[in-house]
Design a protein around this motif. Structure first.
Motif, PDB file in Angstrom:
ATOM      1  N   ASN A   1      -2.266   0.916  -6.604  1.00 30.17           N
ATOM      2  CA  ASN A   1      -3.387   0.158  -7.236  1.00 30.17           C
ATOM      3  C   ASN A   1      -3.798  -1.106  -6.666  1.00 30.17           C
ATOM      4  O   ASN A   1      -4.213  -2.247  -7.659  1.00 30.17           O
TER       5      ASN A   1
ATOM      6  N   THR B   1       0.931  -1.122   0.132  1.00 24.51           N
ATOM      7  CA  THR B   1       0.097  -0.029  -0.040  1.00 24.51           C
ATOM      8  C   THR B   1       0.771   1.301  -0.089  1.00 24.51           C
ATOM      9  O   THR B   1       0.609   2.218  -0.748  1.00 24.51           O
TER      10      THR B   1
ATOM     11  N   ASN C   1      -3.545  -6.941  -7.717  1.00 29.08           N
ATOM     12  CA  ASN C   1      -3.501  -5.883  -8.678  1.00 29.08           C
ATOM     13  C   ASN C   1      -3.710  -6.352  -9.931  1.00 29.08           C
ATOM     14  O   ASN C   1      -4.251  -7.192 -10.441  1.00 29.08           O
TER      15      ASN C   1
ATOM     16  N   GLU D   1      -5.781  -3.701  -4.599  1.00 30.45           N
ATOM     17  CA  GLU D   1      -7.114  -3.854  -4.123  1.00 30.45           C
ATOM     18  C   GLU D   1      -7.502  -5.141  -2.848  1.00 30.45           C
ATOM     19  O   GLU D   1      -6.643  -5.923  -3.130  1.00 30.45           O
TER      20      GLU D   1
ATOM     21  N   ASP E   1      -9.424   0.166  -1.901  1.00 28.76           N
ATOM     22  CA  ASP E   1      -8.405   0.443  -3.154  1.00 28.76           C
ATOM     23  C   ASP E   1      -7.278   0.970  -2.066  1.00 28.76           C
ATOM     24  O   ASP E   1      -7.138   1.907  -1.256  1.00 28.76           O
TER      25      ASP E   1
END
Length: 705
Positions: free
Chosen positions: A146, A8, A164, A148, A141
């Motif tokens: 990007n 992240t 991703n 998830e 998100d």
């Protein structure tokens, strides 16, 4: 780290940002509110009383999954080895899966699970936090990479997915007895996958070479609720009249505190910081102070008790008077002496010798002792037929077998009409110009003055002669979880090698709460077991932990030192920062801070709201405070950067512990006799007479036998 597996906050600097922004994250309620600090022994899944809160979703209890976990190497599959054996080729799928497996191995050593804001929060070994909404219809998100995250379902246990554009990771979390099992499947979107099993233990489970050799965790000590902070006063000063009393309040439920003196209610306070002024007896005498803490509904929370004006003294004897009984040649002399008797000890007899010849024996002191100043017994006898080189020797004996003696020439001795034996003991550490501790010292290397008057040094004892009271305070917040396995081993080894027979130690741990993990003990087997029960979890209460640790010394005799291991950033203390610093300065015992620094100085994010700047300033203030405390107490601060590998942090922290052990081995205890009246504050000035030496610390001690 491969691009397809970025987290992240994927760059290492972003992971460091999360570590360093822990206070802000706490303030923004990303973490759970303070948990109930009691830690019950783990039992079968679904039946345990959890310290992490109670969480159920879609009929599935999440409670057994919550909290910190550490990988059990003996029971877990190696994702790198398994993937390499299944996909040995060099095509795209094989390279991708091997990279994913390496990243998983790097991240899966420790992790934390919480439930907050209708989501399962998972923090991995790199301090990267991901949220998985409990609503299976929702995705999270994880910008900016990007990635998830979502929960696929709750059958018997939750299954979560992280993905991703290139890869997909599916994990099922379940309990197997008192362990957690994490079954992970890694796959590309257009490739086959690999599945492996990782087994986790709670941090307090101590695993031996055989994975089945696990010592069951003992119940962790209950967190402290409230402690009395002794009032300011000089060394050995008896207190009377009005004095201010503070408390260390640890339990957040406390809404009122009763102050009780000698069984009588003296004051009630209903607002922080729960302090008051109390009127003590005049003239001073031994008194008992108790505080009782109550919750908002007047429910009992906890208490603490201290005895004021308990001035126990070490066993000692000193010749006070030698004078002729009458004028004339060869007149007999009267020899007077004073014997200091510790509390609860019984003086059995006192013997007077002329040279090696026994002259008289005095016994049955019970009546005399009750009539004299507490703790001191005056004795005397006549000695006749003295020669020019004769000396007198006085030997005192306690009922438990202890002996002390003093000797002096019979001719030309000074006479004082009265003496109260006050043997003052000062722990000293002397260093050279480079800061290295010095040994081979002598009494002549020191100069002692009291009220401007010189006092002769009575004795100088080495560390081998005087037992040590060593405190270890450990930051058990969740920030230390990734390094806990190594830190536990190093700390246990330090205690094993730093303590010698007769030494004692205690262990305090602090996170959101503060606990006496192991009370003061001489049993060295108990110390590593106590460390094994420590569980990294929650915030950091450095100031509370420091003050609580200092309060453990009380009137304990012996050399003293305190070692504090922490990341240095206080987020949860209820005491003001200056309270622990003030008390540390008053005690002056050397405090060694081992500062675990997880920051990356090269990382400077865009900070439009000033959050990063504020966090950095708070961090710097906390660390400056630690440095100030260590300087005032004659201790040291050791900063251990965890993100540099030259040399590895494990080697650096071992070197730090070696330095602390060297300091402890070079401590000395300096003794002299004071002529201050009992109960008056004693403030000796100590200087070095030998050039090139520096007095690193000087700590007045309680009575040492």
């Amino acid at each position: 780290m491969p691009e397809e597996m970025q987290a992240t906050l994927a760059p290492r600097a972003w992971a460091n940002a999360i570590r360093m922004m822990k206070p802000v994250l706490l303030a923004l309620a990303i973490w759970l509110p303070a948990i109930h600090p009691a830690w019950p022994q783990l039992v079968a899944a679904g039946n345990e009383a959890s310290p992490y809160g109670e969480e159920t979703h879609d009929g599935v209890s999440l409670t057994p999954l919550l909290g910190p976990w550490i990988r059990n190497e003996g029971l877990s599959e190696d994702p790198v080895q398994k993937t390499a054996s299944m996909y040995p080729g060099n095509n795209y799928a094989a390279r991708l899966l091997r990279r994913l497996a390496r990243d998983a191995a790097d991240r899966f050593d420790t992790f934390l699970i919480r439930v907050k804001n209708e989501a399962i929060m998972v923090r991995d070994d790199r301090s990267v936090l991901r949220a998985y909404p409990l609503d299976v219809r929702k995705f999270q998100d994880h910008a900016p990479d990007n990635v998830e995250g979502r929960i696929l379902g709750f059958n018997e246990s939750p299954t979560i997915e992280t993905s991703n554009a290139e890869w997909r990771r599916v994990e099922t979390l379940s309990r197997d007895g008192d362990r957690l099992v994490r079954v992970t499947e890694l796959r590309g979107h257009r490739t086959a996958g690999v599945k492996f099993r990782t087994v986790y233990d709670r941090p307090e489970r101590v695993v031996g070479p055989d994975p089945s050799d696990i010592r069951r965790p003992e119940r962790l000590a209950e967190p402290a609720a409230i402690r009395i902070v002794p009032p300011r006063g000089g060394y050995r000063e008896l207190l009377s009249g009005s004095h201010g009393f503070q408390t260390l309040v640890i339990d957040s439920r406390i809404a009122a505190v009763d102050f009780i003196v000698d069984g009588q209610l003296a004051a009630v306070t209903r607002r922080p910081p729960f302090a008051t002024d109390l009127e003590l007896a005049e003239p001073p005498r031994e008194q008992t102070l108790e505080v009782r803490a109550w919750g908002p509904g007047r429910e009992y929370v906890g208490n603490d008790t201290v005895v004021l004006n308990r001035l126990d003294r070490p066993f000692a004897v000193r010749i006070a008077a030698i004078r002729p009984e009458h004028s004339g040649e060869n007149a007999p002399v009267r020899v007077g002496a004073a014997v200091s008797v510790p509390m609860n000890a019984v003086l059995e007899r006192v013997e007077f010798y002329r040279g090696e010849e026994l002259v008289s024996t005095l016994a049955d002191f019970e009546e005399k002792r009750t009539l004299q100043r507490p703790g001191t017994v005056p004795v005397g006898t006549l000695i006749a037929d003295i020669g020019p080189n004769d000396f007198v020797r006085v030997s005192a004996h306690l009922a438990d077998g202890r002996e002390r003696e003093d000797a002096q020439l019979l001719q030309g001795a000074d006479y004082r009409s009265e003496i109260d034996v006050q043997l003052i003991q000062i722990q000293v550490l002397v260093t050279d110009r480079r800061g290295n501790p010095v040994s081979a010292l002598s009494a002549g290397d020191f100069e002692i003055r009291e009220n401007g008057q010189p006092r002769p040094v009575e004795g100088l004892h080495t560390a081998r002669d005087v037992p040590l009271v060593l405190g270890l305070a450990v930051d058990s917040s969740d920030s230390v979880l990734p390094i806990w396995r190594e830190l536990h081993s190093i700390a246990a080894s330090f205690l094993e090698t730093a303590l010698t027979p007769g030494d004692r130690a205690f262990i305090v741990d602090f996170d959101d709460a503060v606990r006496l993990l192991q009370p003061l003990t001489e049993d060295r087997d108990l110390l590593p077991r106590a460390l094994g029960r420590l569980t990294p979890w929650g915030g950091t209460a450095v100031n509370d932990g420091l003050l609580f640790s200092l309060l453990q010394y009380g009137h304990e005799p012996g050399r003293r030192a305190l070692v504090v291991i922490t990341d240095g950033v206080d987020t949860r203390s209820r005491t003001r920062p200056g309270q622990s610093a003030d008390f540390a300065e008053r005690l002056s015992l050397p405090i060694y801070f081992i500062e675990l620094d997880q920051s990356d100085d090269t990382f400077k994010p865009n900070d439009p709201f000033g959050i990063w700047t504020s966090t950095m300033r708070r961090q710097q203030d906390s660390r400056r405070r630690l440095r100030w405390i260590s300087k005032q107490t004659g201790g040291r601060v050791f900063a251990i950067p965890l993100l540099t590998d030259d040399p590895p942090w494990v080697e650096r922290i071992e070197q730090v512990f070696d330095q602390i052990k060297e300091d402890l081995r070079h401590q000395h205890v300096l003794t002299y006799y004071s002529d201050r009246a009992p109960g008056a504050p004693i403030e000796p000035e100590i200087r070095m007479t030998r050039r090139g030496l520096r007095l690193q610390s000087a700590v007045p001690l309680e009575g040492i036998e």
